[in-house]
Scaffold this motif. Sequence first.
Motif, PDB file in Angstrom:
ATOM      1  N   ASN A 147     -45.607   9.959  26.567  1.00 44.25           N
ATOM      2  CA  ASN A 147     -44.679  10.108  27.602  1.00 44.25           C
ATOM      3  C   ASN A 147     -43.359   8.973  27.267  1.00 44.25           C
ATOM      4  OD1 ASN A 147     -45.734  12.331  28.915  1.00 44.25           O
ATOM      5  ND2 ASN A 147     -47.003  10.904  30.241  1.00 44.25           N
ATOM      6  N   ARG A 148     -43.657   7.949  26.816  1.00 41.91           N
ATOM      7  CA  ARG A 148     -42.822   6.810  26.510  1.00 41.91           C
ATOM      8  C   ARG A 148     -41.798   7.402  25.606  1.00 41.91           C
ATOM      9  NH1 ARG A 148     -47.074   2.987  27.618  1.00 41.91           N
ATOM     10  NH2 ARG A 148     -47.360   2.934  25.142  1.00 41.91           N
ATOM     11  N   LEU A 149     -42.663   8.058  24.488  1.00 36.68           N
ATOM     12  CA  LEU A 149     -41.961   8.434  23.261  1.00 36.68           C
ATOM     13  C   LEU A 149     -40.836   9.626  23.803  1.00 36.68           C
ATOM     14  CD1 LEU A 149     -44.620   8.750  20.370  1.00 36.68           C
ATOM     15  CD2 LEU A 149     -42.398   7.060  20.659  1.00 36.68           C
ATOM     16  N   ARG A 150     -41.334  10.453  24.585  1.00 39.95           N
ATOM     17  CA  ARG A 150     -40.537  11.719  25.061  1.00 39.95           C
ATOM     18  C   ARG A 150     -39.251  11.200  25.973  1.00 39.95           C
ATOM     19  NH1 ARG A 150     -45.025  14.472  27.996  1.00 39.95           N
ATOM     20  NH2 ARG A 150     -43.362  16.069  28.742  1.00 39.95           N
ATOM     21  N   GLU A 151     -39.425   9.996  26.662  1.00 38.34           N
ATOM     22  CA  GLU A 151     -38.298   9.378  27.467  1.00 38.34           C
ATOM     23  C   GLU A 151     -37.351   8.766  26.589  1.00 38.34           C
ATOM     24  OE1 GLU A 151     -40.051   6.787  30.307  1.00 38.34           O
ATOM     25  OE2 GLU A 151     -41.070   8.308  31.554  1.00 38.34           O
ATOM     26  N   ARG A 152     -37.910   8.332  25.436  1.00 37.45           N
ATOM     27  CA  ARG A 152     -36.892   7.515  24.534  1.00 37.45           C
ATOM     28  C   ARG A 152     -36.003   8.668  23.700  1.00 37.45           C
ATOM     29  NH1 ARG A 152     -39.093   5.701  18.981  1.00 37.45           N
ATOM     30  NH2 ARG A 152     -39.126   7.912  18.974  1.00 37.45           N
ATOM     31  N   ASP A 153     -36.839   9.777  23.569  1.00 37.83           N
ATOM     32  CA  ASP A 153     -36.105  10.992  22.650  1.00 37.83           C
ATOM     33  C   ASP A 153     -35.032  11.603  23.814  1.00 37.83           C
ATOM     34  OD1 ASP A 153     -37.486  10.362  20.507  1.00 37.83           O
ATOM     35  OD2 ASP A 153     -39.234  11.726  20.804  1.00 37.83           O
ATOM     36  N   LEU A 154     -35.469  11.624  25.029  1.00 35.48           N
ATOM     37  CA  LEU A 154     -34.335  12.034  26.080  1.00 35.48           C
ATOM     38  C   LEU A 154     -33.202  11.300  26.236  1.00 35.48           C
ATOM     39  CD1 LEU A 154     -34.181  14.361  27.991  1.00 35.48           C
ATOM     40  CD2 LEU A 154     -35.219  12.881  29.657  1.00 35.48           C
ATOM     41  N   LYS A 155     -33.478  10.148  26.005  1.00 36.07           N
ATOM     42  CA  LYS A 155     -32.185   9.274  26.124  1.00 36.07           C
ATOM     43  C   LYS A 155     -31.341   9.313  24.934  1.00 36.07           C
ATOM     44  CE  LYS A 155     -34.345   6.000  29.522  1.00 36.07           C
ATOM     45  NZ  LYS A 155     -34.884   4.646  29.543  1.00 36.07           N
ATOM     46  N   LEU A 156     -32.152   9.328  23.786  1.00 37.33           N
ATOM     47  CA  LEU A 156     -31.500   9.335  22.622  1.00 37.33           C
ATOM     48  C   LEU A 156     -30.497  10.667  22.377  1.00 37.33           C
ATOM     49  CD1 LEU A 156     -34.016   7.872  20.030  1.00 37.33           C
ATOM     50  CD2 LEU A 156     -31.757   6.872  20.880  1.00 37.33           C
ATOM     51  N   ARG A 157     -31.197  11.853  22.773  1.00 38.72           N
ATOM     52  CA  ARG A 157     -30.647  13.053  22.818  1.00 38.72           C
ATOM     53  C   ARG A 157     -29.345  12.986  23.587  1.00 38.72           C
ATOM     54  NH1 ARG A 157     -35.503  15.449  22.722  1.00 38.72           N
ATOM     55  NH2 ARG A 157     -35.497  16.115  24.864  1.00 38.72           N
ATOM     56  N   ALA A 158     -29.541  12.361  24.759  1.00 39.14           N
ATOM     57  CA  ALA A 158     -28.197  12.403  25.740  1.00 39.14           C
ATOM     58  C   ALA A 158     -27.101  11.653  25.342  1.00 39.14           C
ATOM     59  CB  ALA A 158     -28.801  11.961  27.104  1.00 39.14           C
ATOM     60  N   ASN A 159     -27.514  10.496  24.449  1.00 36.27           N
ATOM     61  CA  ASN A 159     -26.334   9.755  23.948  1.00 36.27           C
ATOM     62  C   ASN A 159     -25.777  10.489  22.864  1.00 36.27           C
ATOM     63  OD1 ASN A 159     -26.977   7.707  25.797  1.00 36.27           O
ATOM     64  ND2 ASN A 159     -28.288   6.697  24.184  1.00 36.27           N
ATOM     65  N   LEU A 160     -26.480  11.201  22.096  1.00 40.98           N
ATOM     66  CA  LEU A 160     -25.943  11.955  21.001  1.00 40.98           C
ATOM     67  C   LEU A 160     -24.888  13.204  21.157  1.00 40.98           C
ATOM     68  CD1 LEU A 160     -28.991  11.970  18.257  1.00 40.98           C
ATOM     69  CD2 LEU A 160     -26.926  10.639  18.126  1.00 40.98           C
ATOM     70  N   GLN A 161     -25.459  13.778  22.310  1.00 43.90           N
ATOM     71  CA  GLN A 161     -24.665  15.037  22.808  1.00 43.90           C
ATOM     72  C   GLN A 161     -23.436  14.573  23.443  1.00 43.90           C
ATOM     73  OE1 GLN A 161     -27.379  16.763  25.552  1.00 43.90           O
ATOM     74  NE2 GLN A 161     -28.726  17.789  24.087  1.00 43.90           N
TER      75      GLN A 161
END
Length: 332
Positions: A147-161
């Motif tokens: 879940n921590r990795l998924r939260e990190r990936d969600l933030k990274l994808r939002a920044n990239l978008q």
Amino acid sequence: MIKKAADACTTSLASLRARRLHRPASGRHRQVAPKPPSFRSDAAQPYDDRMLSSQIEARTVSIWTTSGRLKGVAITAGAEQLATLGYHRQGESDLLRRDGDWYLLATCEVPEAELDTDPMGFLGVDLGIVNIATTSDGEIMAGRRLNRLRERDLKLRANLQRKRTKSARRRAQRRRRKEARRTRDINHKIAKRIVAEAARTGRGIGLEDLTGIRERVRLRKPQRAMVHSWAFAQLAEFISYKARRAGVPVVFVDPAYTSRTCSQCGHIDKANRVSQARFVCRSCGFVDHADRNGSRNIRARAWELWRRGAPSPAPAVPHQRDDRTRAAHHSQ
């Protein structure tokens, strides 16, 4: 390539005849009908036995290309996957390139074991987000790190978008594929562990029927991303087809009130679920981990359905890319 183009034209023509592309007089139909099929440069290329041959012991393949036949192309895969590839490969194989690596996707027809029609009981499995899977034996497969990795990936994808650049889109796509591979790998490991325990003890497996769970539940905004990003259906599908291979019956039960029902006395009350992890029955005082209590309710419902004559509804899983044996050749 000729075979690939012919298959694409056949599929397109069948869609037009079946009116899956709207009515003949519609704008969408006129837009699609006259266009010939097009292919991406990195799209999968199908190969049959005439164009591709495998040398499993040498860990090489021989493959036709536009420049002639390439022999002795090295492949890498696990020992179990190579054995499956050697004994059970059927039909065509697909060759594709992804992130600079070449992947050979081969379909394997693995024989199923005879279904156990007289199980000694059922292993209930409660699926969740905080704890990915909890069995009625008390085994909890926690998901805190994931879940921590998924939260990190969600933030990274939002920044990239937000950047809206071509390189940002490429990076976001790589992150998405990486997260999908990680989720698939974890689901495979959990499914394998659950099926192995059920087969070892001569029991069936009870699962919740979570079809449409995303549409039924009402969640706060911070919870929506967590629920929508986890592949509940994929995990259930992996358990189903691995159970078929092992001859283990699978029964899907109604998930209604499994988290509010006491597994000891059957009392149903919303207040029984004190917190995410704690269950306290308001009637008999029974205390247990909430997910473990839910898995025991699933076990009881599965056993009851089986005694009534409910068949194992584990479907025959269609050939999909995720369920294929993979062999990868890294580009030089």
